[in-house]
Design a protein around this motif. Structure first.
Motif, PDB file in Angstrom:
ATOM      1  N   ALA A 185      -0.051  -5.811  14.307  1.00  0.00           N
ATOM      2  CA  ALA A 185       0.325  -4.884  15.381  1.00  0.00           C
ATOM      3  C   ALA A 185      -0.573  -3.648  15.347  1.00  0.00           C
ATOM      4  O   ALA A 185      -1.030  -3.172  16.394  1.00  0.00           O
ATOM      5  N   GLU A 186      -0.845  -3.138  14.170  1.00  0.00           N
ATOM      6  CA  GLU A 186      -1.715  -1.962  14.027  1.00  0.00           C
ATOM      7  C   GLU A 186      -3.139  -2.294  14.433  1.00  0.00           C
ATOM      8  O   GLU A 186      -3.820  -1.495  15.076  1.00  0.00           O
ATOM      9  N   ALA A 187      -3.617  -3.506  14.108  1.00  0.00           N
ATOM     10  CA  ALA A 187      -4.969  -3.922  14.484  1.00  0.00           C
ATOM     11  C   ALA A 187      -5.115  -4.053  15.996  1.00  0.00           C
ATOM     12  O   ALA A 187      -6.201  -3.869  16.540  1.00  0.00           O
ATOM     13  N   SER A 188      -4.001  -4.342  16.679  1.00  0.00           N
ATOM     14  CA  SER A 188      -4.059  -4.474  18.138  1.00  0.00           C
ATOM     15  C   SER A 188      -3.828  -3.146  18.850  1.00  0.00           C
ATOM     16  O   SER A 188      -3.706  -3.109  20.061  1.00  0.00           O
ATOM     17  N   GLY A 189      -3.752  -2.057  18.083  1.00  0.00           N
ATOM     18  CA  GLY A 189      -3.682  -0.741  18.710  1.00  0.00           C
ATOM     19  C   GLY A 189      -2.376   0.009  18.556  1.00  0.00           C
ATOM     20  O   GLY A 189      -2.273   1.161  18.978  1.00  0.00           O
ATOM     21  N   ARG A 190      -1.377  -0.613  17.997  1.00  0.00           N
ATOM     22  CA  ARG A 190      -0.112   0.110  17.786  1.00  0.00           C
ATOM     23  C   ARG A 190      -0.287   1.167  16.712  1.00  0.00           C
ATOM     24  O   ARG A 190      -1.150   1.057  15.844  1.00  0.00           O
ATOM     25  N   ALA A 191       0.548   2.184  16.761  1.00  0.00           N
ATOM     26  CA  ALA A 191       0.466   3.283  15.795  1.00  0.00           C
ATOM     27  C   ALA A 191       0.782   2.785  14.384  1.00  0.00           C
ATOM     28  O   ALA A 191       1.615   1.895  14.202  1.00  0.00           O
ATOM     29  N   VAL A 192       0.111   3.384  13.421  1.00  0.00           N
ATOM     30  CA  VAL A 192       0.361   3.066  12.018  1.00  0.00           C
ATOM     31  C   VAL A 192       1.665   3.741  11.614  1.00  0.00           C
ATOM     32  O   VAL A 192       1.839   4.943  11.803  1.00  0.00           O
ATOM     33  N   ARG A 193       2.574   2.960  11.095  1.00  0.00           N
ATOM     34  CA  ARG A 193       3.871   3.499  10.675  1.00  0.00           C
ATOM     35  C   ARG A 193       3.827   3.824   9.194  1.00  0.00           C
ATOM     36  O   ARG A 193       3.389   2.998   8.399  1.00  0.00           O
ATOM     37  N   PRO A 194       4.294   5.011   8.821  1.00  0.00           N
ATOM     38  CA  PRO A 194       4.325   5.324   7.386  1.00  0.00           C
ATOM     39  C   PRO A 194       5.405   4.494   6.689  1.00  0.00           C
ATOM     40  O   PRO A 194       6.467   4.239   7.254  1.00  0.00           O
ATOM     41  N   ALA A 195       5.107   4.077   5.481  1.00  0.00           N
ATOM     42  CA  ALA A 195       6.085   3.314   4.697  1.00  0.00           C
ATOM     43  C   ALA A 195       7.256   4.224   4.349  1.00  0.00           C
ATOM     44  O   ALA A 195       7.070   5.403   4.072  1.00  0.00           O
ATOM     45  N   PRO A 196       8.477   3.704   4.375  1.00  0.00           N
ATOM     46  CA  PRO A 196       9.647   4.544   4.074  1.00  0.00           C
ATOM     47  C   PRO A 196       9.633   5.128   2.669  1.00  0.00           C
ATOM     48  O   PRO A 196      10.305   6.103   2.393  1.00  0.00           O
ATOM     49  N   TRP A 197       8.847   4.524   1.770  1.00  0.00           N
ATOM     50  CA  TRP A 197       8.789   5.040   0.392  1.00  0.00           C
ATOM     51  C   TRP A 197       7.647   6.033   0.210  1.00  0.00           C
ATOM     52  O   TRP A 197       7.495   6.597  -0.868  1.00  0.00           O
ATOM     53  N   SER A 198       6.842   6.276   1.251  1.00  0.00           N
ATOM     54  CA  SER A 198       5.748   7.251   1.149  1.00  0.00           C
ATOM     55  C   SER A 198       6.298   8.635   0.857  1.00  0.00           C
ATOM     56  O   SER A 198       7.273   9.075   1.469  1.00  0.00           O
ATOM     57  N   GLY A 199       5.659   9.324  -0.077  1.00  0.00           N
ATOM     58  CA  GLY A 199       6.085  10.671  -0.423  1.00  0.00           C
ATOM     59  C   GLY A 199       7.207  10.714  -1.441  1.00  0.00           C
ATOM     60  O   GLY A 199       7.537  11.756  -1.965  1.00  0.00           O
ATOM     61  N   ARG A 200       7.810   9.559  -1.704  1.00  0.00           N
ATOM     62  CA  ARG A 200       8.846   9.496  -2.745  1.00  0.00           C
ATOM     63  C   ARG A 200       8.166   9.129  -4.047  1.00  0.00           C
ATOM     64  O   ARG A 200       7.173   8.415  -4.049  1.00  0.00           O
ATOM     65  N   PRO A 201       8.712   9.588  -5.160  1.00  0.00           N
ATOM     66  CA  PRO A 201       8.133   9.146  -6.438  1.00  0.00           C
ATOM     67  C   PRO A 201       8.270   7.629  -6.550  1.00  0.00           C
ATOM     68  O   PRO A 201       9.316   7.085  -6.233  1.00  0.00           O
ATOM     69  N   SER A 202       7.195   6.961  -6.950  1.00  0.00           N
ATOM     70  CA  SER A 202       7.264   5.507  -7.047  1.00  0.00           C
ATOM     71  C   SER A 202       8.012   5.114  -8.312  1.00  0.00           C
ATOM     72  O   SER A 202       7.862   5.721  -9.357  1.00  0.00           O
ATOM     73  N   THR A 203       8.843   4.100  -8.161  1.00  0.00           N
ATOM     74  CA  THR A 203       9.589   3.588  -9.303  1.00  0.00           C
ATOM     75  C   THR A 203       9.035   2.216  -9.645  1.00  0.00           C
ATOM     76  O   THR A 203       8.969   1.356  -8.781  1.00  0.00           O
ATOM     77  N   PRO A 204       8.612   2.025 -10.881  1.00  0.00           N
ATOM     78  CA  PRO A 204       8.064   0.720 -11.257  1.00  0.00           C
ATOM     79  C   PRO A 204       9.159  -0.342 -11.252  1.00  0.00           C
ATOM     80  O   PRO A 204      10.346  -0.018 -11.300  1.00  0.00           O
ATOM     81  N   LEU A 205       8.746  -1.591 -11.185  1.00  0.00           N
ATOM     82  CA  LEU A 205       9.715  -2.679 -11.313  1.00  0.00           C
ATOM     83  C   LEU A 205      10.376  -2.517 -12.669  1.00  0.00           C
ATOM     84  O   LEU A 205       9.703  -2.375 -13.670  1.00  0.00           O
ATOM     85  N   SER A 206      11.675  -2.467 -12.683  1.00  0.00           N
ATOM     86  CA  SER A 206      12.342  -2.223 -13.957  1.00  0.00           C
ATOM     87  C   SER A 206      13.671  -2.946 -14.012  1.00  0.00           C
ATOM     88  O   SER A 206      14.182  -3.413 -13.017  1.00  0.00           O
ATOM     89  N   CYS A 207      14.208  -2.967 -15.200  1.00  0.00           N
ATOM     90  CA  CYS A 207      15.484  -3.599 -15.456  1.00  0.00           C
ATOM     91  C   CYS A 207      16.432  -2.535 -15.984  1.00  0.00           C
ATOM     92  O   CYS A 207      16.014  -1.667 -16.742  1.00  0.00           O
ATOM     93  N   PRO A 208      17.703  -2.583 -15.586  1.00  0.00           N
ATOM     94  CA  PRO A 208      18.625  -1.561 -16.060  1.00  0.00           C
ATOM     95  C   PRO A 208      18.939  -1.634 -17.555  1.00  0.00           C
ATOM     96  O   PRO A 208      19.467  -0.701 -18.110  1.00  0.00           O
ATOM     97  N   VAL A 209      18.606  -2.738 -18.224  1.00  0.00           N
ATOM     98  CA  VAL A 209      18.880  -2.868 -19.651  1.00  0.00           C
ATOM     99  C   VAL A 209      17.585  -2.598 -20.411  1.00  0.00           C
ATOM    100  O   VAL A 209      16.623  -3.343 -20.285  1.00  0.00           O
ATOM    101  N   PRO A 210      17.509  -1.499 -21.187  1.00  0.00           N
ATOM    102  CA  PRO A 210      16.273  -1.191 -21.897  1.00  0.00           C
ATOM    103  C   PRO A 210      16.021  -2.175 -23.039  1.00  0.00           C
ATOM    104  O   PRO A 210      16.959  -2.682 -23.637  1.00  0.00           O
ATOM    105  N   LEU A 211      14.752  -2.425 -23.314  1.00  0.00           N
ATOM    106  CA  LEU A 211      14.407  -3.268 -24.462  1.00  0.00           C
ATOM    107  C   LEU A 211      14.412  -2.401 -25.717  1.00  0.00           C
ATOM    108  O   LEU A 211      13.853  -1.317 -25.731  1.00  0.00           O
ATOM    109  N   THR A 212      15.059  -2.888 -26.740  1.00  0.00           N
ATOM    110  CA  THR A 212      15.114  -2.170 -28.009  1.00  0.00           C
ATOM    111  C   THR A 212      14.753  -3.147 -29.111  1.00  0.00           C
ATOM    112  O   THR A 212      14.625  -4.342 -28.872  1.00  0.00           O
ATOM    113  N   ASN A 213      14.639  -2.642 -30.322  1.00  0.00           N
ATOM    114  CA  ASN A 213      14.340  -3.537 -31.450  1.00  0.00           C
ATOM    115  C   ASN A 213      15.419  -4.585 -31.633  1.00  0.00           C
ATOM    116  O   ASN A 213      15.158  -5.673 -32.098  1.00  0.00           O
TER     117      ASN A 213
END
Length: 153
Positions: free
Chosen positions: A97-125
């Protein structure tokens, strides 16, 4: 979506369909944004096959699903998650859509701190296991190996 906020897709043709669980990895997006920006991927958890969409929906509503793990679908979901988690990710339909001339839409996560893929259970020894002689392999305390035919409880 169920009452706990988990997402499930109905996959396949109407007369041979199944349910699959979808993982979402970016927090703070609305359900519409998740769909529009393709911010989910299959977890590998799948149901038995159903003869109609109505049968699948009724089984889900009445908790009559026999869940199992599809390892191929899980690997595919992991690859999709890695690809789509890039900060500059844009779905193909949006790029076209952008290549055909539509406006580039900002990603909803732009400007937010990025969160890496993670799991709620931490790895421990205490939850790191050793596999074979090749060294240590990180294991997850909730991870269990199952056969494809064993139901998930």
């Amino acid at each position: 979506m169920d009452e706990e906020g988990r997402m499930f897709w109905i996959n396949g043709p109407e007369n041979f369909c199944y349910l699959s669980e979808q993982r979402q990895w970016r927090c703070g997006l609305s359900f519409q944004e998740v769909l529009e920006w393709k911010q989910c991927a299959p977890s590998g958890l799948v149901s038995q096959r159903f003869s109609s969409l109505q049968a699948a929906c009724e089984a889900f509503e009445h908790n009559r699903i026999f869940w199992s793990h599809d390892l191929y679908l899980r690997r595919m979901g992991d690859q999709m998650a890695l690809h789509r988690s890039a900060d500059d990710y844009r779905p193909t339909v949006m790029k076209l859509a952008e290549a055909s001339g539509r406006a580039v839409r900002p990603a909803p996560w732009s400007g937010r701190p990025s969160t890496p893929l993670s799991c709620p259970v931490p790895l421990t020894n205490s939850n790191v296991g050793v596999v074979g002689d090749s060294g240590g392999e990180l294991t997850h305390p909730r991870r269990r190996r199952r056969s494809l035919r064993e139901p998930v409880h």
